[in-house]
Design a protein around this motif. Structure first.
Motif, mmCIF file in Angstrom:
data_model
loop_
_atom_site.group_PDB
_atom_site.id
_atom_site.type_symbol
_atom_site.label_atom_id
_atom_site.label_comp_id
_atom_site.label_asym_id
_atom_site.label_seq_id
_atom_site.Cartn_x
_atom_site.Cartn_y
_atom_site.Cartn_z
ATOM 1 N N GLY A 225 -24.529 -19.115 -5.943
ATOM 2 C CA GLY A 225 -25.710 -19.718 -5.334
ATOM 3 C C GLY A 225 -26.087 -21.049 -5.946
ATOM 4 O O GLY A 225 -26.972 -21.746 -5.429
ATOM 5 N N LYS A 226 -25.409 -21.432 -7.048
ATOM 6 C CA LYS A 226 -25.711 -22.705 -7.707
ATOM 7 C C LYS A 226 -24.737 -23.822 -7.316
ATOM 8 O O LYS A 226 -24.923 -24.967 -7.731
ATOM 9 C CB LYS A 226 -25.675 -22.514 -9.226
ATOM 10 C CG LYS A 226 -26.702 -21.510 -9.731
ATOM 11 C CD LYS A 226 -26.572 -21.284 -11.231
ATOM 12 C CE LYS A 226 -27.559 -20.219 -11.712
ATOM 13 N NZ LYS A 226 -27.415 -19.946 -13.172
ATOM 14 N N VAL A 227 -23.698 -23.476 -6.542
ATOM 15 C CA VAL A 227 -22.734 -24.499 -6.113
ATOM 16 C C VAL A 227 -23.313 -25.172 -4.871
ATOM 17 O O VAL A 227 -22.933 -24.894 -3.730
ATOM 18 C CB VAL A 227 -21.352 -23.883 -5.826
ATOM 19 C CG1 VAL A 227 -20.317 -24.993 -5.597
ATOM 20 C CG2 VAL A 227 -20.904 -22.991 -6.969
ATOM 21 N N VAL A 228 -24.276 -26.058 -5.085
ATOM 22 C CA VAL A 228 -25.069 -26.601 -3.978
ATOM 23 C C VAL A 228 -24.266 -27.533 -3.069
ATOM 24 O O VAL A 228 -24.711 -27.858 -1.963
ATOM 25 C CB VAL A 228 -26.318 -27.335 -4.514
ATOM 26 C CG1 VAL A 228 -27.269 -26.346 -5.174
ATOM 27 C CG2 VAL A 228 -25.915 -28.443 -5.487
ATOM 28 N N SER A 229 -23.108 -27.976 -3.527
ATOM 29 C CA SER A 229 -22.302 -28.881 -2.698
ATOM 30 C C SER A 229 -21.478 -28.128 -1.652
ATOM 31 O O SER A 229 -20.969 -28.737 -0.705
ATOM 32 C CB SER A 229 -21.340 -29.684 -3.581
ATOM 33 O OG SER A 229 -20.454 -28.800 -4.267
ATOM 34 N N VAL A 230 -21.355 -26.822 -1.776
ATOM 35 C CA VAL A 230 -20.424 -26.065 -0.940
ATOM 36 C C VAL A 230 -20.898 -25.994 0.514
ATOM 37 O O VAL A 230 -22.066 -25.746 0.801
ATOM 38 C CB VAL A 230 -20.199 -24.644 -1.506
ATOM 39 C CG1 VAL A 230 -21.414 -23.741 -1.296
ATOM 40 C CG2 VAL A 230 -18.970 -24.006 -0.891
ATOM 41 N N ARG A 231 -19.955 -26.252 1.427
ATOM 42 C CA ARG A 231 -20.219 -26.122 2.855
ATOM 43 C C ARG A 231 -19.519 -24.900 3.442
ATOM 44 O O ARG A 231 -20.021 -24.274 4.375
ATOM 45 C CB ARG A 231 -19.725 -27.375 3.594
ATOM 46 C CG ARG A 231 -20.483 -28.643 3.251
ATOM 47 C CD ARG A 231 -19.950 -29.829 4.044
ATOM 48 N NE ARG A 231 -20.639 -31.058 3.681
ATOM 49 C CZ ARG A 231 -21.798 -31.454 4.207
ATOM 50 N NH1 ARG A 231 -22.374 -30.730 5.144
ATOM 51 N NH2 ARG A 231 -22.360 -32.588 3.814
#
Length: 774
Positions: A225-231
């Motif tokens: 949930g902290k990998v904010v760049s992931v699409r």
């Protein structure tokens, strides 16, 4: 017309290499002068030759480059070495060093296995952007860390679909530290993906948009949930996910557009929360999620307006079609519609999403085909086959390959007995799958050739599909692929010819397409350490040799020598069995050609077959005995078999096969029957203890065994000593029983003949036996 000549040069170290000159023409004059000479290959324009190179595989490029200095220079052009697929090649440090000078501008690399992974750094391709590997079970943290440390520009790293059992979170952290430009990371089968590893990716890889941890044992849901760049996020097949935590964290990912939870135990609550709460999520793929599929109330609901849920209980084509505003298209044409649309609009966000959907669907369908879970028959027939065929037309090579492999796999019901699901096979054929597969098999890309040929081979077990393959020109295509210098391609093509050659109507077509010569050449080309190729080639030749005309082609092409070589030298039981079967079929045409004698005259043939009657594997023993039976019809072969120890070996085989298959029993007794035509062999069989096992086989429940055992006993009964042995071992009641009760007329006739010769007035043993019995 005005003409001018432009000369192109390419830098090669300190020297300049002059490349071919060619004219450029202007359109000042509308009429071209008549040409009175031929243009040589070496005079072709620079761009034309380069285009020609791009249509060839690496081996053919090397061959073409070796023709002259000019083309050698062209063959080294950097534009031809932007990508490498080394999966079919033995890629070690030595090969890597030899390729290094050409790989300065290498951008994309596909490899297979740990030795290849260890050798990647020797390419010195510092500008490498994409790395994809399979057969990664033995790749360690040290190897992966070394690879990423030498390739800081890496943007894409994919390892799978087989499990990366020796890779840990330490290696994932190394990837994060060494590859700050990473955009795509997909790893399969990691045991534990820790929070530290995921947080390292989030911190050091700000451009990471496509993340996949597939078939992992444990992952940290909170850290993801902290990998904010992931699409695009895929956790397909990953177990032990706490879905309450995952749904509560992942729905807050600000850019999450696509989520793949296929083959997990996600339930309706988590799916609903993700689809309703996430502001950015557009596509959630939950194929083959048993908990979700068991909730009938959820299946019937349609609460997620504007969001796409792909599951077994939804129509996948409709779901993907709903992504597009244009509703005029047919849902089944949605993928081709998108490909055409991208040519016009260049919508990168849409293109990225559709490419991701292609990838995750192809991956999940292949996994489902491999595991063949219960309850998917309806899905395969209504959607699955059509999806695989659609994905085979993808622009992504790995999606195409995976889809072809899926087609090859999902039709198979029983690997051991080569059984396929006829409904699934015909669903592929009905949707135009055969033509698509054959088009893929014509590709210059060897990975696609291999997977397409494998699918054609498996599907051709079905007679209707085999007929369709033949009608579409598939036999000629497979015969051509069987000549490939790529082992994987040649192996699958030989498998296709093996299955097609089962049909009598296809045998001559295979021979006419050059298939016989190609199969024989395969055996000589791959005679060491390539058991898969050899088994398929020998199996196809065995089927072809059953036809009289084709058997002559096999012999003329050098097939006798090739098959005897396999029988003598190969230790793999599958190859031994098919080689012996092929020799048996070659020897079965004694009345119409001289192949029987030719096999017997081949150095070491009879000795090898005698040895194989003692093989551990029953199938090998059966086919070897069958070959010796057929060969024993030739007088010279009969004596040569005996001289090679055949009598002792076959008696031993008969003694040991009381509980064996009917086929082995029939052939063991048949071979002894054939040898016993000779009086010397008959005496030797009796002396070696051959009478008791033949009497036992005469009491078999199988009529084929009755015939061969009775025939052997009839021949043995000509000799007084053997007649006595038959009496003493209880053979008379067994023969009388055959006369009165066997279903086979031949068995009854043979038993009666044996008794008639034993009751000849010259022999008193019978009368003594009857007197004592009374």
């Amino acid at each position: 017309m005005s003409r001018r000549v432009r000369r192109k040069l390419e830098e090669k170290g300190k020297d300049k290499i002059v490349l071919p000159s060619y004219p450029e023409t202007s359109n000042e004059d509308s009429v071209a002068p008549e040409l009175h000479c031929f243009v040589g290959w070496t005079s072709l324009p620079y761009d034309t030759v380069l285009q020609l190179f791009t249509c060839l595989n690496y081996r053919d490029r090397a061959s073409l480059a070796s023709t002259c200095k000019t083309w050698r220079a062209l063959g080294a052009s950097s534009c031809l070495w932007s990508s490498l697929d080394l999966r079919a090649h033995k890629f070690d440090a030595s090969m890597a060093s030899s390729l290094a000078s050409r790989c300065v501008d290498l951008r994309s690399l596909r490899f297979r296995g740990v030795e290849s992974a260890d050798s990647i750094i020797n390419l010195r391709a510092r500008n490498l952007l994409e790395v994809s590997g399979d057969y990664c079970r033995k790749i360690t943290d040290a190897t992966l860390s070394m690879v990423v440390a030498r390739h800081e520009a890496l943007e894409s790293l994919q390892l799978g679909p087989d499990f990366c059992e020796k890779i840990t979170s330490d290696a994932i952290k190394a990837v994060a530290f060494c590859c700050p430009k990473l955009k795509k990371l997909r790893l399969s089968g990691i045991r534990d993906v820790t929070s530290e590893a995921i947080e390292a990716l989030a911190k050091h890889c700000p451009q990471l948009t496509d993340l996949g941890f597939l078939d992992c044992l444990n992952i940290d849901e909170d850290a993801l949930g902290k990998v904010v760049s992931v699409r695009y996020l895929s956790v397909a097949g990953t177990s032990n996910i706490k879905w309450s935590v995952a749904s509560n964290r992942w729905d807050k990912l600000p850019k999450l557009t696509g989520l793949d939870v296929s083959r997990t135990d996600i339930g309706p609550t988590a799916v609903s929360r993700l689809l309703i709460s996430s502001q950015s999520l557009k596509v959630l793929c939950a194929l083959n999620c048993h908990v979700l599929e068991e909730d009938t109330s959820f299946i019937s609901s349609n609460r997620f307006r504007g969001k796409v849920l792909l599951a077994l209980f939804t129509n996948v084509f409709d779901g993907v079609a709903s992504i597009f505003a244009d509703n005029a298209k047919k849902p089944k044409d949605v993928f081709s519609y998108w490909r055409e649309l991208m040519v016009k609009t260049k919508d990168k966000a849409l293109d990225d999403m559709m490419r991701w959907i292609e990838w995750i669907i192809s991956h999940t369908l292949l996994r489902a085909a491999e595991s063949n879970p219960q309850g998917m028959d309806d899905f395969w027939l209504k959607q699955g086959a059509a999806l695989l065929l659609t994905l085979m037309q993808s622009s992504q090579e790995d999606v195409q390959e995976r889809s072809a492999t899926g087609l090859a796999t999902f039709v198979v019901v029983d690997d051991e007995n080569a059984s396929i699901d006829c409904g699934r096979a015909e669903a592929v054929m009905k949707d135009g799958g055969i033509r698509l597969l054959l088009e893929l098999a014509r590709s210059w890309r060897e990975g696609l050739q291999s997977e397409a040929a494998k699918a054609i081979a498996n599907l051709s077990v079905n007679a209707n599909v085999a007929k369709s393959v033949a009608e579409e020109g598939g036999i000629r295509i497979l015969a051509g692929l069987a000549k490939s210098m790529n082992r994987l391609v040649a192996e699958e093509a030989a498998g296709g010819l093996w299955n097609l050659s089962v049909g009598e109507e296809h045998k001559n077509a295979i021979a006419q397409a050059g298939g016989v010569k190609a199969l024989v050449d395969l055996i000589f080309r791959w005679q060491n350490g390539c058991d898969g190729v050899l088994e398929r080639a020998a199996g196809a030749l065995a089927n072809l040799a059953a036809d009289d005309k084709c058997s002559m082609e096999v012999a003329t092409a050098g097939g006798v020598h090739a098959l005897v070589m396999l029988a003598r030298n190969c230790k793999y039981e599958g190859v031994q069995e098919q080689a012996a079967r092929a020799l048996a079929n070659l020897a079965a045409h004694g009345d119409s050609n001289n192949n029987n004698a030719a096999v017997g005259q081949e150095a070491g043939a009879l000795e090898a077959l005698v040895q194989l009657t003692q093989a551990p594997h029953e199938g090998v023993r059966q086919e070897a005995a069958g070959a010796l039976w057929n060969l024993s019809f030739d007088d010279k072969n009969r004596e040569s078999i005996a001289a090679a120890g055949g009598v002792e070996a076959l008696v031993t085989l008969a003694q040991s096969c009381s509980n064996a298959s009917t086929g082995l029993q029939e052939r063991a007794a048949g071979a002894l029957w054939g040898l016993s035509v000779s009086e010397a062999n008959s005496i030797a069989i009796g002396r070696e203890g051959g009478v008791p096992p033949l009497i036992a086989l005469a009491q078999s429940e199988a009529e084929d065994v009755h015939e061969t055992a009775a025939g052997a006993l009839w021949n043995l009964a000509f000799n007084p000593g053997n007649a006595l042995r038959i009496v003493e071992e209880g053979g008379v009641p067994a023969l009388v029983h055959l006369c009165s009760s066997s279903i086979s007329k031949m068995a009854r006739f043979m038993a009666a003949l044996a008794l008639a010769y034993m009751f000849d007035g010259r022999y008193m043993y019978i009368y003594i036996y009857i007197y004592n019995a009374a």
